[in-house]
Design a protein around this motif. Structure first.
Motif, PDB file in Angstrom:
ATOM      1  N   LEU A 135       0.861  -1.179   0.000  1.00 12.77           N
ATOM      2  CA  LEU A 135       0.000   0.000   0.000  1.00 12.77           C
ATOM      3  C   LEU A 135       0.900   1.232   0.000  1.00 12.77           C
ATOM      4  N   HIS A 136       0.348   2.368  -0.402  1.00 11.49           N
ATOM      5  CA  HIS A 136       1.124   3.618  -0.463  1.00 11.49           C
ATOM      6  C   HIS A 136       2.370   3.438  -1.320  1.00 11.49           C
ATOM      7  N   LYS A 140      -9.749   6.013   2.846  1.00  5.47           N
ATOM      8  CA  LYS A 140      -9.701   5.387   4.149  1.00  5.47           C
ATOM      9  C   LYS A 140      -8.386   5.666   4.871  1.00  5.47           C
ATOM     10  N   GLU A 141      -7.288   5.566   4.133  1.00  4.35           N
ATOM     11  CA  GLU A 141      -5.993   5.565   4.772  1.00  4.35           C
ATOM     12  C   GLU A 141      -5.462   6.941   5.117  1.00  4.35           C
ATOM     13  N   GLN A 142      -5.884   7.979   4.404  1.00  2.79           N
ATOM     14  CA  GLN A 142      -5.256   9.269   4.648  1.00  2.79           C
ATOM     15  C   GLN A 142      -5.682   9.889   5.974  1.00  2.79           C
ATOM     16  N   LYS A 181      -5.450   8.482   8.861  1.00  4.13           N
ATOM     17  CA  LYS A 181      -4.473   8.125   9.874  1.00  4.13           C
ATOM     18  C   LYS A 181      -3.208   7.614   9.190  1.00  4.13           C
ATOM     19  N   SER A 189      -0.367   5.150   8.242  1.00  3.89           N
ATOM     20  CA  SER A 189      -0.341   3.714   8.035  1.00  3.89           C
ATOM     21  C   SER A 189       1.068   3.161   8.268  1.00  3.89           C
ATOM     22  N   ALA A 219       2.422   1.094   6.490  1.00  3.75           N
ATOM     23  CA  ALA A 219       3.032   0.998   5.159  1.00  3.75           C
ATOM     24  C   ALA A 219       3.811   2.262   4.818  1.00  3.75           C
ATOM     25  N   TYR A 263       1.699   8.039  15.026  1.00  2.24           N
ATOM     26  CA  TYR A 263       1.180   6.679  14.899  1.00  2.24           C
ATOM     27  C   TYR A 263       1.216   5.960  16.244  1.00  2.24           C
ATOM     28  N   GLU A 307      -2.675  -3.291  16.635  1.00  3.73           N
ATOM     29  CA  GLU A 307      -2.244  -1.892  16.557  1.00  3.73           C
ATOM     30  C   GLU A 307      -1.504  -1.472  17.817  1.00  3.73           C
TER      31      GLU A 307
END
Length: 327
Positions: free
Chosen positions: A194-195, A231-233, A235, A237, A239, A274, A286
């Protein structure tokens, strides 16, 4: 006329795909190779791609098993015949003059990469050309452009674009740029990550002799809730943190102390954020990762804090190190 290869990786985007393809087909720069890479999409995308290929000889369709965005882009790079490459995500679209102006800027300045601004849209908007201000270009070395990924204020001279923009120009994105194909001789997107752009953009900028930027938002980034970025931006990640760890190794091996210092401030800032969020998440995995990155922050803080020059940046990291407070 030199050929531009426009590469579109496609998966589950049938609702948005016709608008995207139409925006490429209707470019003012007509010498295009439009590579539609169907990444095993289970919806109507394959049929849409084939229909466009029947209607326009510039369209080539690659049907492949699902391998992810990086794998689909890489398939497009391998198949591309153009001297220049561009990427468009399958739910976005581009201005009619997108490739014309990027190519003019790239060739006119003898650059390896040309980039433009991005406009975020939440629904289909009518493209309106407003020419109150002239199109302006600014040229930077590849090293300067790489530095701008990590420090928005790296351009401090009068001829810079700081009076045109308020934030970083050269973002970790593949899609608002046009590249000389030769840049990809030894670079590919990382399969299964991802990313993926964070793993790739800095390498492309760094190896460029020069990069040109134009002050036009000619790439339209569509924000949708079910998209990866949607979804990911919100928080940070793991990745992204992994990509930054790869950057640390890259700049260390190149002996780029200044770039490493700028990158590490950005990295440590993300790690503290994070770690702080993860330990409060209630999710067992997490929490485990949060504790791991908290320890990593403390180790890297001791290693790099003395190399960070700006007092405010040092203070922000110091506050987390001593009090676990993110400011």
């Amino acid at each position: 006329m030199e050929k531009v290869s426009a590469i579109v990786a496609i998966y589950k985007s049938e609702k948005f795909l016709p608008k995207l393809i139409d925006s490429i087909i209707n470019q003012t720069w007509q010498n295009l190779e439009i590579l539609l890479v169907d990444d095993g999409s289970p919806d109507g995308c394959p049929a849409i791609c084939d229909e466009y290929a029947r209607e326009d000889r510039r369209v080539r369709v690659i049907h492949k098993e699902n391998g992810g965005l990086s794998d689909a882009r890489n398939a497009g790079i391998d198949a591309a015949k153009g001297k220049f490459l561009g990427f468009v995500d399958s739910d976005d679209y581009v201005h009619p003059r997108f490739y014309e102006l990027l190519l003019q800027a790239l060739k006119g300045e003898g650059a390896d990469i040309a980039g433009c601004d991005v406009k975020k849209v939440c629904k289909t908007e009518k493209i309106e050309e407003k020419e109150q201000q002239p199109i302006r270009r600014a040229v930077y070395s590849g090293r300067e452009a790489t530095a701008n990924l990590y420090d928005a204020q790296v351009f401090s001279t009068e001829e810079s674009l700081r009076h045109l923009i308020k934030e970083d120009i050269f973002k970790h994105t593949a899609w608002n740029k046009l590249y000389k194909k030769e840049l990809f001789e030894e670079i590919r997107f990382p399969k299964g990550k991802l990313h993926e752009d964070e793993f790739t953009s800095y390498k492309l900028l760094y190896q460029s002799e020069s990069v040109v930027y134009i002050n036009r938002a000619y790439y339209f980034y569509f924000q949708r809730e079910d998209g990866i970025m949607g979804k990911e931006q919100r928080k940070i990640s793991p990745a992204v943190l992994e990509a930054y760890e790869e950057m640390e190794r890259f700049f260390s091996e190149k002996g780029e102390k200044d770039l490493l210092q700028m990158m590490m401030y950005r990295y440590l800032s993300m790690v503290r954020r994070y770690a702080s969020d993860a330990v409060k998440s209630g999710d067992e995995e997490e929490i485990r990762l949060g504790r791991y990155y908290d320890k990593k922050f403390r180790k890297d803080y001791r290693k790099y804090i003395w190399k960070i020059k700006k007092p405010k940046r040092k203070f922000r990291l110091w506050m987390y190190y001593h009090f676990k407070i993110c400011v």
